[in-house]
Motif scaffolding. Structure first.
Motif, PDB file in Angstrom:
ATOM      1  N   PHE A 157      -6.808  -3.355  -8.341  1.00  0.00           N
ATOM      2  CA  PHE A 157      -7.829  -2.721  -7.519  1.00  0.00           C
ATOM      3  C   PHE A 157      -7.223  -2.102  -6.256  1.00  0.00           C
ATOM      4  CE2 PHE A 157      -9.897  -6.233  -9.801  1.00  0.00           C
ATOM      5  CZ  PHE A 157     -10.909  -5.555 -10.440  1.00  0.00           C
ATOM      6  N   SER A 158      -5.964  -1.733  -6.326  1.00  0.00           N
ATOM      7  CA  SER A 158      -5.259  -1.196  -5.166  1.00  0.00           C
ATOM      8  C   SER A 158      -6.012  -0.006  -4.564  1.00  0.00           C
ATOM      9  CB  SER A 158      -3.852  -0.763  -5.587  1.00  0.00           C
ATOM     10  OG  SER A 158      -3.139  -0.255  -4.487  1.00  0.00           O
ATOM     11  N   HIS A 159      -6.135  -0.010  -3.247  1.00  0.00           N
ATOM     12  CA  HIS A 159      -6.857   1.053  -2.543  1.00  0.00           C
ATOM     13  C   HIS A 159      -6.433   1.068  -1.083  1.00  0.00           C
ATOM     14  CE1 HIS A 159      -9.065  -2.571  -1.524  1.00  0.00           C
ATOM     15  NE2 HIS A 159      -9.680  -1.918  -0.560  1.00  0.00           N
ATOM     16  N   ASP A 160      -6.749   2.135  -0.391  1.00  0.00           N
ATOM     17  CA  ASP A 160      -6.418   2.253   1.025  1.00  0.00           C
ATOM     18  C   ASP A 160      -7.619   1.835   1.871  1.00  0.00           C
ATOM     19  OD1 ASP A 160      -4.017   3.204   0.216  1.00  0.00           O
ATOM     20  OD2 ASP A 160      -4.302   5.265   0.923  1.00  0.00           O
ATOM     21  N   SER A 161      -7.493   0.686   2.520  1.00  0.00           N
ATOM     22  CA  SER A 161      -8.550   0.220   3.414  1.00  0.00           C
ATOM     23  C   SER A 161      -8.278   0.647   4.846  1.00  0.00           C
ATOM     24  CB  SER A 161      -8.671  -1.311   3.338  1.00  0.00           C
ATOM     25  OG  SER A 161      -7.400  -1.917   3.477  1.00  0.00           O
ATOM     26  N   TYR A 162      -7.010   0.829   5.177  1.00  0.00           N
ATOM     27  CA  TYR A 162      -6.603   1.297   6.502  1.00  0.00           C
ATOM     28  C   TYR A 162      -5.978   2.692   6.368  1.00  0.00           C
ATOM     29  CZ  TYR A 162      -7.123  -3.540   8.207  1.00  0.00           C
ATOM     30  OH  TYR A 162      -7.608  -4.780   8.553  1.00  0.00           O
ATOM     31  N   ALA A 163      -5.599   3.247   7.496  1.00  0.00           N
ATOM     32  CA  ALA A 163      -4.941   4.552   7.502  1.00  0.00           C
ATOM     33  C   ALA A 163      -3.663   4.492   6.658  1.00  0.00           C
ATOM     34  CB  ALA A 163      -4.607   4.954   8.936  1.00  0.00           C
ATOM     35  N   LYS A 164      -3.300   5.624   6.067  1.00  0.00           N
ATOM     36  CA  LYS A 164      -2.177   5.672   5.131  1.00  0.00           C
ATOM     37  C   LYS A 164      -0.872   5.196   5.753  1.00  0.00           C
ATOM     38  CE  LYS A 164      -3.912   9.119   1.884  1.00  0.00           C
ATOM     39  NZ  LYS A 164      -4.036   8.103   0.806  1.00  0.00           N
ATOM     40  N   GLU A 165      -0.659   5.475   7.054  1.00  0.00           N
ATOM     41  CA  GLU A 165       0.588   5.047   7.676  1.00  0.00           C
ATOM     42  C   GLU A 165       0.684   3.521   7.759  1.00  0.00           C
ATOM     43  OE1 GLU A 165      -2.129   6.581  11.084  1.00  0.00           O
ATOM     44  OE2 GLU A 165      -1.607   7.156   9.016  1.00  0.00           O
ATOM     45  N   ILE A 166      -0.467   2.837   7.903  1.00  0.00           N
ATOM     46  CA  ILE A 166      -0.473   1.371   7.906  1.00  0.00           C
ATOM     47  C   ILE A 166      -0.138   0.853   6.520  1.00  0.00           C
ATOM     48  CG2 ILE A 166      -1.933  -0.684   8.150  1.00  0.00           C
ATOM     49  CD1 ILE A 166      -3.396   0.725  10.422  1.00  0.00           C
ATOM     50  N   ILE A 167      -0.754   1.438   5.499  1.00  0.00           N
ATOM     51  CA  ILE A 167      -0.500   1.007   4.121  1.00  0.00           C
ATOM     52  C   ILE A 167       0.955   1.270   3.735  1.00  0.00           C
ATOM     53  CG2 ILE A 167      -1.137   1.314   1.712  1.00  0.00           C
ATOM     54  CD1 ILE A 167      -3.300  -0.051   3.355  1.00  0.00           C
ATOM     55  N   GLN A 168       1.517   2.372   4.176  1.00  0.00           N
ATOM     56  CA  GLN A 168       2.911   2.681   3.860  1.00  0.00           C
ATOM     57  C   GLN A 168       3.859   1.650   4.469  1.00  0.00           C
ATOM     58  OE1 GLN A 168       3.370   6.714   5.220  1.00  0.00           O
ATOM     59  NE2 GLN A 168       2.387   7.601   3.400  1.00  0.00           N
ATOM     60  N   ALA A 169       3.532   1.207   5.690  1.00  0.00           N
ATOM     61  CA  ALA A 169       4.375   0.222   6.366  1.00  0.00           C
ATOM     62  C   ALA A 169       4.136  -1.194   5.864  1.00  0.00           C
ATOM     63  CB  ALA A 169       4.140   0.301   7.875  1.00  0.00           C
ATOM     64  N   HIS A 170       2.932  -1.451   5.336  1.00  0.00           N
ATOM     65  CA  HIS A 170       2.557  -2.794   4.873  1.00  0.00           C
ATOM     66  C   HIS A 170       1.867  -2.636   3.512  1.00  0.00           C
ATOM     67  CE1 HIS A 170       3.292  -4.430   8.944  1.00  0.00           C
ATOM     68  NE2 HIS A 170       2.838  -3.258   9.336  1.00  0.00           N
ATOM     69  N   PRO A 171       2.621  -2.309   2.472  1.00  0.00           N
ATOM     70  CA  PRO A 171       2.027  -1.897   1.193  1.00  0.00           C
ATOM     71  C   PRO A 171       1.162  -2.954   0.509  1.00  0.00           C
ATOM     72  CG  PRO A 171       4.413  -2.184   0.995  1.00  0.00           C
ATOM     73  CD  PRO A 171       4.093  -2.210   2.453  1.00  0.00           C
ATOM     74  N   LEU A 172       1.400  -4.241   0.731  1.00  0.00           N
ATOM     75  CA  LEU A 172       0.597  -5.266   0.062  1.00  0.00           C
ATOM     76  C   LEU A 172      -0.846  -5.299   0.550  1.00  0.00           C
ATOM     77  CD1 LEU A 172       3.097  -8.246  -0.312  1.00  0.00           C
ATOM     78  CD2 LEU A 172       2.180  -6.779  -2.112  1.00  0.00           C
ATOM     79  N   ILE A 173      -1.105  -4.707   1.709  1.00  0.00           N
ATOM     80  CA  ILE A 173      -2.482  -4.644   2.196  1.00  0.00           C
ATOM     81  C   ILE A 173      -3.359  -3.889   1.196  1.00  0.00           C
ATOM     82  CG2 ILE A 173      -4.005  -3.696   3.999  1.00  0.00           C
ATOM     83  CD1 ILE A 173      -1.901  -4.330   6.046  1.00  0.00           C
ATOM     84  N   ALA A 174      -2.762  -2.958   0.451  1.00  0.00           N
ATOM     85  CA  ALA A 174      -3.532  -2.184  -0.528  1.00  0.00           C
ATOM     86  C   ALA A 174      -4.126  -3.065  -1.614  1.00  0.00           C
ATOM     87  CB  ALA A 174      -2.652  -1.100  -1.147  1.00  0.00           C
ATOM     88  N   SER A 175      -3.592  -4.275  -1.795  1.00  0.00           N
ATOM     89  CA  SER A 175      -4.107  -5.212  -2.803  1.00  0.00           C
ATOM     90  C   SER A 175      -5.075  -6.226  -2.193  1.00  0.00           C
ATOM     91  CB  SER A 175      -2.945  -5.957  -3.466  1.00  0.00           C
ATOM     92  OG  SER A 175      -2.129  -5.058  -4.184  1.00  0.00           O
ATOM     93  N   THR A 176      -5.546  -5.950  -0.997  1.00  0.00           N
ATOM     94  CA  THR A 176      -6.486  -6.846  -0.318  1.00  0.00           C
ATOM     95  C   THR A 176      -7.754  -6.104   0.071  1.00  0.00           C
ATOM     96  OG1 THR A 176      -5.880  -6.450   2.020  1.00  0.00           O
ATOM     97  CG2 THR A 176      -4.453  -7.926   0.742  1.00  0.00           C
ATOM     98  N   CYS A 177      -8.801  -6.885   0.323  1.00  0.00           N
ATOM     99  CA  CYS A 177      -9.994  -6.391   1.023  1.00  0.00           C
ATOM    100  C   CYS A 177     -10.006  -7.104   2.368  1.00  0.00           C
ATOM    101  CB  CYS A 177     -11.260  -6.703   0.235  1.00  0.00           C
ATOM    102  SG  CYS A 177     -11.446  -5.723  -1.273  1.00  0.00           S
ATOM    103  N   PRO A 178      -9.549  -6.422   3.419  1.00  0.00           N
ATOM    104  CA  PRO A 178      -9.390  -7.098   4.711  1.00  0.00           C
ATOM    105  C   PRO A 178     -10.731  -7.361   5.405  1.00  0.00           C
ATOM    106  CG  PRO A 178      -8.020  -5.123   4.547  1.00  0.00           C
ATOM    107  CD  PRO A 178      -9.025  -5.057   3.444  1.00  0.00           C
ATOM    108  N   TYR A 179     -10.685  -8.342   6.312  1.00  0.00           N
ATOM    109  CA  TYR A 179     -11.819  -8.629   7.192  1.00  0.00           C
ATOM    110  C   TYR A 179     -11.594  -7.895   8.512  1.00  0.00           C
ATOM    111  CZ  TYR A 179     -11.975 -12.601   3.922  1.00  0.00           C
ATOM    112  OH  TYR A 179     -11.983 -13.389   2.799  1.00  0.00           O
TER     113      TYR A 179
END
Length: 335
Positions: A252-274
Protein backbone atom coordinates in the motif's frame (compact mmCIF):
# COMPACT_ATOMS: atom_id res chain seq x y z
CA UNK A 1 -13.30 5.39 9.37
CA UNK A 2 -12.86 8.65 7.54
CA UNK A 3 -9.43 10.17 6.96
CA UNK A 4 -8.86 13.89 7.32
CA UNK A 5 -6.66 16.15 5.24
CA UNK A 6 -3.89 17.75 7.27
CA UNK A 7 -0.95 20.00 6.57
CA UNK A 8 2.05 17.94 5.55
CA UNK A 9 4.51 19.16 8.15
CA UNK A 10 6.48 17.55 10.94
CA UNK A 11 5.45 20.20 13.46
CA UNK A 12 2.88 19.99 16.22
CA UNK A 13 1.20 23.25 17.13
CA UNK A 14 0.26 24.14 20.70
CA UNK A 15 -3.40 24.00 19.59
CA UNK A 16 -2.91 20.43 18.30
CA UNK A 17 -1.06 19.49 21.49
CA UNK A 18 -3.88 20.71 23.74
CA UNK A 19 -6.58 19.14 21.55
CA UNK A 20 -5.00 15.71 21.58
CA UNK A 21 -4.60 15.60 25.35
CA UNK A 22 -8.11 16.78 26.18
CA UNK A 23 -9.75 13.36 25.96
CA UNK A 24 -11.41 11.12 28.51
CA UNK A 25 -9.40 8.42 30.26
CA UNK A 26 -9.69 4.70 29.68
CA UNK A 27 -10.22 2.86 32.96
CA UNK A 28 -9.75 -0.86 33.47
CA UNK A 29 -11.29 -2.50 36.50
CA UNK A 30 -8.56 -4.25 38.44
CA UNK A 31 -9.46 -7.93 38.84
CA UNK A 32 -10.97 -8.64 42.26
CA UNK A 33 -8.23 -11.20 42.95
CA UNK A 34 -5.59 -8.47 42.59
CA UNK A 35 -7.24 -5.89 44.85
CA UNK A 36 -5.50 -7.18 47.97
CA UNK A 37 -2.10 -6.37 46.45
CA UNK A 38 -2.98 -2.66 46.53
CA UNK A 39 -3.45 -2.48 50.30
CA UNK A 40 0.11 -1.34 50.91
CA UNK A 41 -0.12 1.56 48.47
CA UNK A 42 -0.60 4.95 50.13
CA UNK A 43 -1.20 7.07 47.01
CA UNK A 44 -1.79 6.90 43.25
CA UNK A 45 1.24 6.14 41.07
CA UNK A 46 1.68 7.71 37.61
CA UNK A 47 3.82 6.39 34.77
CA UNK A 48 4.29 8.11 31.41
CA UNK A 49 4.30 5.56 28.59
CA UNK A 50 5.40 5.84 24.96
CA UNK A 51 6.01 3.04 22.48
CA UNK A 52 7.05 2.43 18.87
CA UNK A 53 8.53 5.85 18.22
CA UNK A 54 10.52 4.35 15.31
CA UNK A 55 13.14 7.07 15.24
CA UNK A 56 14.87 5.17 12.45
CA UNK A 57 11.84 5.35 10.15
CA UNK A 58 10.21 8.69 10.96
CA UNK A 59 11.63 12.03 9.88
CA UNK A 60 10.24 13.74 12.98
CA UNK A 61 10.87 11.20 15.75
CA UNK A 62 12.79 13.73 17.85
CA UNK A 63 9.87 16.17 17.63
CA UNK A 64 7.47 13.48 18.82
CA UNK A 65 9.74 12.60 21.73
CA UNK A 66 10.01 16.28 22.68
CA UNK A 67 6.21 16.46 22.84
CA UNK A 68 6.19 13.43 25.18
CA UNK A 69 8.85 14.96 27.43
CA UNK A 70 7.06 18.32 27.49
CA UNK A 71 3.81 16.66 28.53
CA UNK A 72 5.57 14.62 31.21
CA UNK A 73 6.92 17.84 32.73
CA UNK A 74 3.32 18.88 33.25
CA UNK A 75 2.13 15.47 34.49
CA UNK A 76 5.13 14.89 36.80
CA UNK A 77 4.93 11.08 36.78
CA UNK A 78 6.72 8.73 39.15
CA UNK A 79 8.48 7.08 36.20
CA UNK A 80 8.57 6.98 32.40
CA UNK A 81 8.52 3.89 30.19
CA UNK A 82 9.35 3.31 26.52
CA UNK A 83 8.19 -0.07 25.22
CA UNK A 84 10.47 -0.73 22.28
CA UNK A 85 11.04 0.00 18.60
CA UNK A 86 12.55 3.19 19.94
CA UNK A 87 15.91 3.98 18.32
CA UNK A 88 18.83 1.75 17.36
CA UNK A 89 21.66 2.32 19.84
CA UNK A 90 23.98 4.17 17.48
CA UNK A 91 25.61 7.61 17.65
CA UNK A 92 23.10 9.02 15.17
CA UNK A 93 20.33 8.50 17.71
CA UNK A 94 22.15 9.93 20.74
CA UNK A 95 19.94 13.02 20.86
CA UNK A 96 16.63 11.20 21.09
CA UNK A 97 18.01 8.55 23.50
CA UNK A 98 19.43 11.25 25.79
CA UNK A 99 16.19 13.22 25.60
CA UNK A 100 14.24 10.27 26.97
CA UNK A 101 16.85 9.25 29.54
CA UNK A 102 17.27 12.76 30.91
CA UNK A 103 13.52 13.32 31.23
CA UNK A 104 13.20 11.33 34.46
CA UNK A 105 15.51 9.69 37.01
CA UNK A 106 13.22 6.63 37.12
CA UNK A 107 12.96 5.29 33.58
CA UNK A 108 12.31 1.90 32.03
CA UNK A 109 13.26 0.57 28.60
CA UNK A 110 11.97 -2.44 26.66
CA UNK A 111 13.85 -3.88 23.67
CA UNK A 112 11.72 -4.09 20.52
CA UNK A 113 12.37 -6.19 17.43
CA UNK A 114 13.54 -3.18 15.38
CA UNK A 115 15.96 -1.92 18.01
CA UNK A 116 18.53 -4.44 16.78
CA UNK A 117 18.15 -3.61 13.09
CA UNK A 118 21.19 -2.69 10.98
CA UNK A 119 23.43 -5.11 12.87
CA UNK A 120 22.95 -3.63 16.34
CA UNK A 121 22.70 -5.99 19.32
CA UNK A 122 20.73 -6.33 22.54
CA UNK A 123 23.97 -5.79 24.43
CA UNK A 124 24.35 -2.41 22.74
CA UNK A 125 20.76 -1.50 23.63
CA UNK A 126 21.41 -2.43 27.27
CA UNK A 127 24.63 -0.39 27.40
CA UNK A 128 23.56 2.65 25.39
CA UNK A 129 20.07 3.00 26.83
CA UNK A 130 21.18 2.26 30.39
CA UNK A 131 19.26 -0.97 31.09
CA UNK A 132 20.18 -3.46 33.80
CA UNK A 133 19.46 -6.47 31.56
CA UNK A 134 17.37 -7.49 28.57
CA UNK A 135 14.66 -8.63 31.02
CA UNK A 136 14.49 -7.33 34.57
CA UNK A 137 12.35 -6.04 37.44
CA UNK A 138 12.17 -2.44 38.61
CA UNK A 139 10.25 -0.84 41.45
CA UNK A 140 8.16 2.29 40.94
CA UNK A 141 6.97 3.28 44.38
CA UNK A 142 5.10 0.19 45.66
CA UNK A 143 4.64 -1.39 42.23
CA UNK A 144 7.07 -3.88 40.68
CA UNK A 145 7.42 -3.75 36.90
CA UNK A 146 8.43 -7.03 35.27
CA UNK A 147 9.98 -6.22 31.89
CA UNK A 148 10.22 -9.13 29.44
CA UNK A 149 12.19 -9.64 26.24
CA UNK A 150 9.94 -11.07 23.53
CA UNK A 151 12.75 -11.35 20.97
CA UNK A 152 14.07 -14.79 21.90
CA UNK A 153 14.93 -17.31 19.22
CA UNK A 154 14.20 -21.03 19.48
CA UNK A 155 10.45 -21.09 18.96
CA UNK A 156 9.32 -24.52 17.71
CA UNK A 157 6.68 -22.82 15.56
CA UNK A 158 8.95 -20.15 14.04
CA UNK A 159 8.64 -19.84 10.28
CA UNK A 160 10.04 -16.47 9.17
CA UNK A 161 10.51 -12.83 10.06
CA UNK A 162 11.45 -11.37 13.42
CA UNK A 163 11.33 -13.86 16.31
CA UNK A 164 8.51 -13.40 18.84
CA UNK A 165 9.10 -15.83 21.67
CA UNK A 166 9.96 -16.02 25.38
CA UNK A 167 12.38 -18.88 25.93
CA UNK A 168 12.55 -21.41 28.76
CA UNK A 169 15.33 -19.56 30.60
CA UNK A 170 13.21 -16.45 30.74
CA UNK A 171 10.10 -18.45 31.66
CA UNK A 172 11.87 -19.93 34.69
CA UNK A 173 13.07 -16.47 35.73
CA UNK A 174 9.52 -15.12 35.34
CA UNK A 175 8.03 -17.89 37.47
CA UNK A 176 10.58 -17.21 40.22
CA UNK A 177 9.87 -13.48 40.21
CA UNK A 178 6.11 -14.01 40.33
CA UNK A 179 6.52 -16.25 43.38
CA UNK A 180 8.80 -13.92 45.31
CA UNK A 181 7.21 -10.52 44.62
CA UNK A 182 4.69 -9.69 47.33
CA UNK A 183 3.10 -6.45 46.13
CA UNK A 184 1.31 -5.34 42.95
CA UNK A 185 2.91 -6.17 39.58
CA UNK A 186 2.72 -4.69 36.08
CA UNK A 187 4.08 -6.86 33.26
CA UNK A 188 5.61 -5.12 30.24
CA UNK A 189 6.73 -6.53 26.90
CA UNK A 190 7.19 -5.19 23.39
CA UNK A 191 5.43 -8.05 21.62
CA UNK A 192 1.89 -8.91 22.81
CA UNK A 193 1.33 -11.72 25.27
CA UNK A 194 -2.36 -11.93 24.28
CA UNK A 195 -4.48 -10.79 21.35
CA UNK A 196 -3.37 -10.56 17.70
CA UNK A 197 0.21 -11.39 16.64
CA UNK A 198 1.13 -12.46 20.19
CA UNK A 199 4.41 -14.26 20.93
CA UNK A 200 4.52 -17.81 19.61
CA UNK A 201 4.13 -19.32 23.08
CA UNK A 202 1.49 -16.87 24.28
CA UNK A 203 -0.66 -19.55 25.92
CA UNK A 204 2.31 -20.80 27.95
CA UNK A 205 3.09 -17.27 29.15
CA UNK A 206 -0.57 -16.60 29.92
CA UNK A 207 -0.67 -19.75 32.05
CA UNK A 208 2.44 -18.63 33.94
CA UNK A 209 1.01 -15.15 34.54
CA UNK A 210 -2.35 -16.56 35.63
CA UNK A 211 -0.64 -18.11 38.67
CA UNK A 212 -0.10 -14.56 39.92
CA UNK A 213 -3.44 -13.07 38.87
CA UNK A 214 -3.88 -12.00 42.50
CA UNK A 215 -0.91 -9.62 42.06
CA UNK A 216 -0.79 -8.63 38.37
CA UNK A 217 -2.64 -5.38 37.73
CA UNK A 218 -2.17 -5.21 33.97
CA UNK A 219 0.12 -6.44 31.16
CA UNK A 220 1.21 -3.83 28.61
CA UNK A 221 2.65 -4.17 25.12
CA UNK A 222 3.43 -2.14 22.02
CA UNK A 223 4.47 -3.63 18.63
CA UNK A 224 1.03 -3.89 16.99
CA UNK A 225 0.40 -0.14 16.56
CA UNK A 226 -3.25 -0.70 17.47
CA UNK A 227 -5.51 0.45 20.28
CA UNK A 228 -6.99 -2.58 22.05
CA UNK A 229 -7.56 -4.41 25.32
CA UNK A 230 -8.10 -8.12 26.03
CA UNK A 231 -8.78 -10.13 29.16
CA UNK A 232 -7.40 -13.63 29.57
CA UNK A 233 -7.58 -15.65 32.80
CA UNK A 234 -8.30 -12.63 35.03
CA UNK A 235 -5.52 -10.47 33.57
CA UNK A 236 -6.00 -7.35 31.43
CA UNK A 237 -3.69 -7.16 28.38
CA UNK A 238 -3.45 -3.68 26.82
CA UNK A 239 -2.04 -2.94 23.35
CA UNK A 240 -0.81 0.65 23.41
CA UNK A 241 -0.64 2.48 20.10
CA UNK A 242 2.51 3.68 18.38
CA UNK A 243 3.74 7.22 18.91
CA UNK A 244 4.11 7.63 15.16
CA UNK A 245 2.15 5.52 12.66
CA UNK A 246 0.30 2.41 11.60
CA UNK A 247 2.40 0.09 9.39
CA UNK A 248 0.51 -0.57 6.16
CA UNK A 249 3.27 -2.35 4.20
CA UNK A 250 4.82 -1.97 0.78
CA UNK A 251 1.68 -3.29 -0.93
CA UNK A 252 0.00 0.00 0.00
CA UNK A 253 3.00 2.28 -0.52
CA UNK A 254 1.99 5.92 -0.95
CA UNK A 255 3.21 9.45 -0.30
CA UNK A 256 1.74 10.82 2.92
CA UNK A 257 4.31 13.61 3.23
CA UNK A 258 6.07 15.80 0.69
CA UNK A 259 8.18 13.86 -1.83
CA UNK A 260 11.48 15.17 -0.43
CA UNK A 261 10.60 13.69 2.99
CA UNK A 262 9.71 10.33 1.46
CA UNK A 263 12.92 10.33 -0.59
CA UNK A 264 14.99 10.92 2.55
CA UNK A 265 12.96 8.46 4.67
CA UNK A 266 11.57 5.92 2.17
CA UNK A 267 10.01 3.52 4.72
CA UNK A 268 7.49 6.20 5.66
CA UNK A 269 5.78 5.36 2.36
CA UNK A 270 4.78 2.01 3.93
CA UNK A 271 3.08 3.71 6.89
CA UNK A 272 -0.04 5.72 7.64
CA UNK A 273 1.42 8.35 9.97
CA UNK A 274 -0.33 10.11 12.85
CA UNK A 275 -0.36 13.88 12.62
CA UNK A 276 0.31 14.19 16.37
CA UNK A 277 2.42 11.96 18.62
CA UNK A 278 0.56 9.39 20.72
CA UNK A 279 1.51 8.45 24.28
CA UNK A 280 -0.28 8.09 27.59
CA UNK A 281 -0.11 8.49 31.34
CA UNK A 282 -1.04 5.37 33.28
CA UNK A 283 -2.32 6.01 36.81
CA UNK A 284 -2.73 3.25 39.38
CA UNK A 285 -5.20 4.50 42.00
CA UNK A 286 -5.41 2.22 45.05
CA UNK A 287 -8.27 4.19 46.61
CA UNK A 288 -10.56 3.71 43.61
CA UNK A 289 -9.09 0.32 42.61
CA UNK A 290 -8.60 1.58 39.07
CA UNK A 291 -5.93 1.82 36.44
CA UNK A 292 -6.56 4.75 34.12
CA UNK A 293 -4.91 5.62 30.83
CA UNK A 294 -4.96 9.17 29.54
CA UNK A 295 -6.69 9.23 26.16
CA UNK A 296 -5.10 10.97 23.19
CA UNK A 297 -6.57 11.66 19.76
CA UNK A 298 -4.84 12.48 16.48
CA UNK A 299 -5.65 12.30 12.76
CA UNK A 300 -4.12 10.51 9.79
CA UNK A 301 -1.55 12.28 7.65
CA UNK A 302 -2.99 11.79 4.18
CA UNK A 303 -4.90 8.57 3.45
CA UNK A 304 -6.06 6.22 6.21
CA UNK A 305 -5.50 2.44 6.07
CA UNK A 306 -9.16 2.04 5.22
CA UNK A 307 -8.84 4.49 2.31
CA UNK A 308 -6.02 2.31 1.02
CA UNK A 309 -8.01 -0.93 1.36
CA UNK A 310 -6.25 -2.32 4.45
CA UNK A 311 -6.75 -6.09 4.77
CA UNK A 312 -4.36 -7.04 7.59
CA UNK A 313 -4.70 -9.11 10.78
CA UNK A 314 -6.29 -6.45 13.02
CA UNK A 315 -9.92 -5.54 13.55
CA UNK A 316 -10.66 -2.23 11.84
CA UNK A 317 -11.94 -0.61 15.05
CA UNK A 318 -8.50 -1.08 16.62
CA UNK A 319 -6.70 0.62 13.71
CA UNK A 320 -7.01 4.26 14.70
CA UNK A 321 -4.80 7.34 15.19
CA UNK A 322 -5.59 7.40 18.90
CA UNK A 323 -5.26 5.94 22.34
CA UNK A 324 -8.83 5.34 23.45
CA UNK A 325 -10.79 7.34 25.95
CA UNK A 326 -12.73 4.25 27.03
CA UNK A 327 -13.97 3.51 30.51
CA UNK A 328 -14.59 -0.07 31.59
CA UNK A 329 -16.65 0.00 34.76
CA UNK A 330 -17.14 -3.72 35.19
CA UNK A 331 -15.45 -6.72 33.69
CA UNK A 332 -16.46 -6.89 30.04
CA UNK A 333 -18.66 -3.77 30.20
CA UNK A 334 -17.76 -0.42 28.81
CA UNK A 335 -19.15 3.01 29.64
Amino acid sequence: MRSQSVKKTGRFSRRDFIATTATAAMALAIPARALSSLKGMARPVKVGVITDLHQDIMHDGITRMRAFVQHMRQVRPDAILQMGDFAVPGDKNKEVIDLFNQAHRNRLHVIGNHDTDAGFTKAQCISTWGMSNRYYTQKVDDITFIVLDGNDTGSPSYTSGYPAYINEEQQVWLQERLREIKGPIIVVSHQPLAGPVAVDNAEVIQDILSTAADKILVALNGHTHIDAQYEVKDINYVHLNSASYFWIGGKFSHDSYAKEIIQAHPLIASTCPYQDPLFTTMTIDPLRSLITFEGRQSTWVGKSPMDLGYDGPYKLETVTPSISGRKILKRGKEA
